[in-house]
Write a protein that holds these residues in place. Sequence first.
Motif, PDB file in Angstrom:
ATOM      1  N   VAL A 373      20.236  49.526  66.074  1.00 19.99           N
ATOM      2  CA  VAL A 373      20.792  48.396  65.260  1.00 19.99           C
ATOM      3  C   VAL A 373      19.750  48.282  64.103  1.00 19.99           C
ATOM      4  CG1 VAL A 373      21.083  45.861  65.321  1.00 19.99           C
ATOM      5  CG2 VAL A 373      21.644  47.340  67.317  1.00 19.99           C
ATOM      6  N   THR A 374      18.711  48.439  63.999  1.00 23.81           N
ATOM      7  CA  THR A 374      17.934  48.206  62.968  1.00 23.81           C
ATOM      8  C   THR A 374      18.260  49.185  61.745  1.00 23.81           C
ATOM      9  OG1 THR A 374      16.193  47.104  64.386  1.00 23.81           O
ATOM     10  CG2 THR A 374      15.453  47.639  61.954  1.00 23.81           C
ATOM     11  N   TYR A 375      18.204  50.469  62.022  1.00 22.36           N
ATOM     12  CA  TYR A 375      18.376  51.529  61.245  1.00 22.36           C
ATOM     13  C   TYR A 375      19.827  51.401  60.569  1.00 22.36           C
ATOM     14  CZ  TYR A 375      14.489  54.272  62.817  1.00 22.36           C
ATOM     15  OH  TYR A 375      13.225  54.761  63.197  1.00 22.36           O
ATOM     16  N   ASN A 376      20.544  51.254  61.421  1.00 23.36           N
ATOM     17  CA  ASN A 376      22.278  50.788  60.655  1.00 23.36           C
ATOM     18  C   ASN A 376      21.949  49.826  59.554  1.00 23.36           C
ATOM     19  OD1 ASN A 376      23.296  52.759  62.519  1.00 23.36           O
ATOM     20  ND2 ASN A 376      24.118  51.271  63.963  1.00 23.36           N
ATOM     21  N   ARG A 377      21.369  48.613  59.949  1.00 29.15           N
ATOM     22  CA  ARG A 377      21.314  47.419  58.952  1.00 29.15           C
ATOM     23  C   ARG A 377      20.609  48.127  57.749  1.00 29.15           C
ATOM     24  NH1 ARG A 377      22.451  42.481  58.717  1.00 29.15           N
ATOM     25  NH2 ARG A 377      21.235  41.015  57.480  1.00 29.15           N
ATOM     26  N   ARG A 378      19.563  48.761  57.979  1.00 32.23           N
ATOM     27  CA  ARG A 378      18.743  49.084  56.747  1.00 32.23           C
ATOM     28  C   ARG A 378      19.559  50.285  55.954  1.00 32.23           C
ATOM     29  NH1 ARG A 378      12.688  49.989  59.633  1.00 32.23           N
ATOM     30  NH2 ARG A 378      12.265  47.706  59.929  1.00 32.23           N
ATOM     31  N   THR A 379      20.250  51.035  56.596  1.00 32.13           N
ATOM     32  CA  THR A 379      20.991  52.101  56.130  1.00 32.13           C
ATOM     33  C   THR A 379      22.139  51.241  55.239  1.00 32.13           C
ATOM     34  OG1 THR A 379      20.416  53.673  57.707  1.00 32.13           O
ATOM     35  CG2 THR A 379      22.374  54.271  56.271  1.00 32.13           C
ATOM     36  N   ALA A 380      22.672  50.377  55.604  1.00 33.37           N
ATOM     37  CA  ALA A 380      23.866  49.702  55.077  1.00 33.37           C
ATOM     38  C   ALA A 380      23.225  48.866  53.955  1.00 33.37           C
ATOM     39  CB  ALA A 380      24.636  48.683  55.853  1.00 33.37           C
ATOM     40  N   LEU A 381      21.944  48.390  53.995  1.00 33.19           N
ATOM     41  CA  LEU A 381      21.507  47.600  52.627  1.00 33.19           C
ATOM     42  C   LEU A 381      21.117  48.894  51.671  1.00 33.19           C
ATOM     43  CD1 LEU A 381      20.060  45.066  51.469  1.00 33.19           C
ATOM     44  CD2 LEU A 381      17.981  45.717  52.656  1.00 33.19           C
ATOM     45  N   LEU A 382      20.765  49.775  52.042  1.00 33.75           N
ATOM     46  CA  LEU A 382      20.240  50.924  51.372  1.00 33.75           C
ATOM     47  C   LEU A 382      21.564  51.271  50.282  1.00 33.75           C
ATOM     48  CD1 LEU A 382      18.428  52.840  49.800  1.00 33.75           C
ATOM     49  CD2 LEU A 382      18.708  54.394  51.393  1.00 33.75           C
ATOM     50  N   ALA A 383      22.727  51.226  51.192  1.00 36.90           N
ATOM     51  CA  ALA A 383      23.993  51.956  50.461  1.00 36.90           C
ATOM     52  C   ALA A 383      24.426  50.856  49.602  1.00 36.90           C
ATOM     53  CB  ALA A 383      24.998  52.101  51.536  1.00 36.90           C
ATOM     54  N   ARG A 384      24.277  49.545  49.667  1.00 40.31           N
ATOM     55  CA  ARG A 384      24.951  48.672  49.004  1.00 40.31           C
ATOM     56  C   ARG A 384      23.872  48.774  47.687  1.00 40.31           C
ATOM     57  NH1 ARG A 384      24.462  45.184  53.448  1.00 40.31           N
ATOM     58  NH2 ARG A 384      22.884  43.852  52.405  1.00 40.31           N
ATOM     59  N   ARG A 385      22.771  48.849  47.824  1.00 42.69           N
ATOM     60  CA  ARG A 385      21.528  48.645  46.567  1.00 42.69           C
ATOM     61  C   ARG A 385      22.301  49.864  45.731  1.00 42.69           C
ATOM     62  NH1 ARG A 385      21.061  44.439  48.310  1.00 42.69           N
ATOM     63  NH2 ARG A 385      19.186  43.218  49.009  1.00 42.69           N
ATOM     64  N   VAL A 386      22.204  51.040  46.357  1.00 49.25           N
ATOM     65  CA  VAL A 386      22.469  52.253  45.585  1.00 49.25           C
ATOM     66  C   VAL A 386      24.075  52.067  44.720  1.00 49.25           C
ATOM     67  CG1 VAL A 386      23.654  54.761  45.630  1.00 49.25           C
ATOM     68  CG2 VAL A 386      21.297  53.881  47.011  1.00 49.25           C
ATOM     69  N   GLU A 387      24.873  51.123  45.339  1.00 48.86           N
ATOM     70  CA  GLU A 387      26.286  51.222  44.748  1.00 48.86           C
ATOM     71  C   GLU A 387      25.918  50.165  43.748  1.00 48.86           C
ATOM     72  OE1 GLU A 387      30.730  49.591  46.160  1.00 48.86           O
ATOM     73  OE2 GLU A 387      29.074  49.883  47.736  1.00 48.86           O
ATOM     74  N   ASP A 388      25.047  49.177  43.790  1.00 59.19           N
ATOM     75  CA  ASP A 388      24.880  48.226  42.679  1.00 59.19           C
ATOM     76  C   ASP A 388      24.188  48.855  41.598  1.00 59.19           C
ATOM     77  OD1 ASP A 388      26.230  46.287  44.065  1.00 59.19           O
ATOM     78  OD2 ASP A 388      24.247  45.477  44.975  1.00 59.19           O
ATOM     79  N   SER A 389      23.423  49.686  41.754  1.00 57.91           N
ATOM     80  CA  SER A 389      22.258  50.073  40.601  1.00 57.91           C
ATOM     81  C   SER A 389      22.458  51.636  40.069  1.00 57.91           C
ATOM     82  CB  SER A 389      21.101  50.036  41.355  1.00 57.91           C
ATOM     83  OG  SER A 389      20.463  50.758  42.382  1.00 57.91           O
ATOM     84  N   GLU A 451      12.728  52.735  56.561  1.00 53.72           N
ATOM     85  CA  GLU A 451      12.025  51.629  56.247  1.00 53.72           C
ATOM     86  C   GLU A 451      12.246  50.914  54.994  1.00 53.72           C
ATOM     87  OE1 GLU A 451       8.140  53.494  55.882  1.00 53.72           O
ATOM     88  OE2 GLU A 451       7.741  53.492  58.134  1.00 53.72           O
ATOM     89  N   PHE A 452      13.582  51.012  54.555  1.00 60.03           N
ATOM     90  CA  PHE A 452      14.178  50.290  53.497  1.00 60.03           C
ATOM     91  C   PHE A 452      14.329  48.796  53.432  1.00 60.03           C
ATOM     92  CE2 PHE A 452      17.394  49.010  50.399  1.00 60.03           C
ATOM     93  CZ  PHE A 452      16.715  49.317  49.219  1.00 60.03           C
TER      94      PHE A 452
END
Length: 469
Positions: A373-389, A451-452
């Motif tokens: 669950v934690t890895y899924n959340r961190r991966t989704a967060l990283l994907a959003r940051r990549v999409e934004d930047s 670890e994002f």
Amino acid sequence: MQTPIYQGLADSVEEMIRRGVYVTGNRMPSIRAFSQQRGVSVSTSVRTFHELERRGVVRAAPRSGYFAVVPDEAAELPAMGCTSHQPLPANSGSGVLKLLEAAHNPGVVDFAIARPAMDLVPSRELQRASRQVWSVDRQRSVTPAFPPGIEELRVLVAKQLAQAGCLISPDELIITQGCQAAIALALRLLTEPGDVVAVEAPTHYGILELLEQLGLQALPIPTDPAYGISMNALELACQQWPVKAFIVVPNFSNPLGYCMYDACKQRIVDVAKRYNVAVIEDDVLGELRENSQRPSPIKRWDEEGHVYYCGSITKTFGSSFRVGWLTVPQLQMQRAREIQYAYTVTVDMHAQLVVAKLLETASIGRLLNHASVTYNRRTALLARRVEDSFPTGTRISRPRGGYLLWIELPDAIDTSAVLDEALQEGVSFAPGKLFSIDRQFEHCLRLNACEFGTRTSEKALISLAKIIN
């Protein structure tokens, strides 16, 4: 198999977003309100919104809740690779050593190496298991463990595989020094120098390194970031070329992150039987599932010994414990043991005993669920940051499990050149060049999201985005 409740809820919410009930920017119900509306627990609601994040149809704003995203406005998936016209000599180059050196540099934020997060490694359980082994089995723990490995570990691995639907005898298991060592042993058992081995495109650079070291030819097979290896292309390759084996990562592929449907897994077994080709299955990330139900390995449908299953604990319990396993038909076990002895002699006895003690722990399933669950959340967060930047037109994978993100940059940006500049800024990632032998992914890169979310990792990603832009 019954669909988990949270996935069914996510399906209904996604449909509402697609039909315009919620439009981009609309605030979604709070977790507590959603729980009351749907009559489910708070934890189920949390998993529902994590799944919606992974699908790219909602975004989380700090201290503000979740907001809808129209699917057409989310980043597209990376493009599928092209079909290779012929097998090619595997040549991984020297780029991997650069990443390994950076991983040991405390001044570099490492997005490159596929390793688990330190805060999600069950260090307390490992420490307790190690103490028990040293106090109870001290004399045995310093003796050699010759192939095929200690019996109690093979029994426990067989039980673990049985829970995933694979009926394997402990006598069909051989313990190795990690999953890559298991793949190497399978290749040495099944191939000779010059033979053709089919691989996913893109595929993990460690596999290409093994093929190069063993003098084998690689035949890249186009692989869809959402569904996995092209079965039509794989079957055509078996018709056109003398393929001895194909290596596939069906559950949370490295680097694409897809999870292959059961029907495709069954078809792989059918193709293997029809063309008498061995399947080397890398399932090292299979435990880091997107829900409480672990996906089935291809080995589940293998009744004639065509599938050589490779697993390990390195991506879940920590890379320092180099313990893995390979399934081998009993008729080939003697030869496998001879090869294993010739190349490694033994596999660390203490490590085997500790892993066996760890697998007996009842809480391991709970720990793996929490990590997933934690890895899924961190991966989704990283994907959003990549999409934004990252630049407009960047394509991003949507992993179904694990912690790896595959990114395709626009305008044919050479990520190997980007890496050189990024390392000077203290950021490391895996450039796409490493994941193929035919240069078709040079504008791609892989990031480890394990670890994002820390201030340091967020700052490092901003630095990387500036370089790319």
